[in-house]
Design an enzyme around this catalytic site. Structure first.
Site, PDB file in Angstrom:
ATOM      1  N   LYS A  46       2.800  -1.508  -1.746  1.00 37.51           N
ATOM      2  CA  LYS A  46       1.844  -2.713  -2.545  1.00 37.51           C
ATOM      3  C   LYS A  46       1.098  -1.969  -2.998  1.00 37.51           C
ATOM      4  CE  LYS A  46      -0.814  -5.535  -0.225  1.00 37.51           C
ATOM      5  NZ  LYS A  46      -2.032  -5.870   0.707  1.00 37.51           N
TER       6      LYS A  46
ATOM      7  N   LYS B 201      -9.490  -0.909  -5.215  1.00 42.88           N
ATOM      8  CA  LYS B 201      -8.943  -0.394  -4.135  1.00 42.88           C
ATOM      9  C   LYS B 201      -7.337  -0.257  -4.684  1.00 42.88           C
ATOM     10  CE  LYS B 201      -7.199   0.475   0.143  1.00 42.88           C
ATOM     11  NZ  LYS B 201      -7.144  -0.997   1.399  1.00 42.88           N
TER      12      LYS B 201
ATOM     13  N   SER C 112      -6.663  -6.406   0.922  1.00 48.01           N
ATOM     14  CA  SER C 112      -5.514  -5.389  -0.590  1.00 48.01           C
ATOM     15  C   SER C 112      -4.725  -6.845  -1.010  1.00 48.01           C
ATOM     16  CB  SER C 112      -4.966  -4.509  -0.208  1.00 48.01           C
ATOM     17  OG  SER C 112      -5.871  -3.249   0.268  1.00 48.01           O
TER      18      SER C 112
END
Length: 298
Positions: free
Chosen positions: A238, A169, A94
């Protein structure tokens, strides 16, 4: 030819177990003992240092925690400069879309293809090879990447140019966090009103309020009191921050997801553990409302 798979953590290890059965595979992790043990188990080759890149490696798959580590591996450690022209790099972690775009351009300057292909589905679907994979990159590179992704994913979606996979994502995880937070607020009210949380989850899942959070995360990890989905709160935060930065960059107003992001940050600060699971966002709502989401009999 062979593939170098870098990053053998909670997600990387089960993913490469699926992958190594289809392609000659070389393994690298900063913990060389993990790489050696896993290599013995799946008949792959361990690599102790990226400086010793085998001559037959023409594809690299990265499953690393964040962009800073990806940049370190590809640039500071010099992996991009060691790969042959025509090689392909697939970043399945990611990462930040802006970093991904820059790295993709650096790869193109060296005649190397670059694809971002982050995954959704967690450890359970990594084990079964049923991950959802979001692919960003040039059309030709994305096409080359598909045979490498197929052993690990049940759904492979081409979403756009370089960075688009990582953007998709992050946005997905922002919505996922929002769904967990919204369901927690509903369960807090239901519990206070005397409705068993397990029953309320069943109501949501039989009605229009259902989401993946209520269908999977709440029954497995929240109303059971387990809170052990295997995806860390810090990793969710995050991704949420990445998604918020995309919205700010476009000058968009996102009050609902902003509120969920603030709640997630408050959960991290309030519960204050380094090993928090992302589903513990619901535990935070239990704490601040002094209610329990444990189902009767759980």
């Amino acid at each position: 030819m062979a593939t170098l798979f870098v990053g053998l953590g909670r997600m990387g290890a089960p993913m490469v177990r699926r992958y190594a059965g289809t392609t000659a595979t070389v393994l690298f992790d900063v913990d060389t003992a993990i790489a050696r043990a896993l290599a013995d188990d799946i008949a792959a080759r361990p690599l102790d240092s990226l400086a010793e890149l085998p001559d037959d490696v023409d594809t690299v798959i990265l499953m690393l925690p964040n962009s800073r580590i990806v940049e370190s591996v590809l640039e500071a450690d010099g992996l991009l400069d060691r790969l042959p022209g025509g090689a392909l790099v697939i970043d399945m972690g990611s990462s930040e879309p802006t970093s991904t775009r820059r790295l993709a351009e650096a790869a193109r300057e060296r005649g190397i293809g670059y694809v971002d292909a982050p995954v959704s589905g967690g450890v359970a679907k990594a084990v079964t090879g049923q991950l959802s994979i979001m692919v960003g990159g040039e059309v030709a590179d994305a096409s080359r990447a598909r045979p490498h992704l197929a052993p690990m994913g049940a759904t492979i979606l081409d979403v756009g140019p370089s960075g688009a996979g990582h953007a998709a994502k992050a946005l997905n995880n922002l919505l996922s966090a929002t769904n967990i937070a919204a369901a927690a607020e509903v369960l807090a009210v239901a519990s206070s009103f005397g409705i068993d949380p397990g029953v309320m989850v069943a109501v949501l899942n039989a009605s229009t309020g259902r989401s993946q959070a209520t269908e999977v995360k709440y029954p497995k990890y929240v109303v059971t009191g387990c809170y052990d989905s295997g995806f860390a709160m810090d990793l969710m935060l995050k991704d949420v921050a990445i998604a918020q930065s995309l919205a700010r960059g476009e000058g968009l107003q996102t009050p609902v997801t902003d509120a969920a992001a603030e709640a997630a940050g408050n959960a991290r600060a309030t519960l204050a553990r380094d090993d928090l699971d992302h589903t513990e966002l619901a535990r935070y709502y239990e704490y601040i409302n002094q209610v329990s989401f444990r189902a009767t009999g759980a």
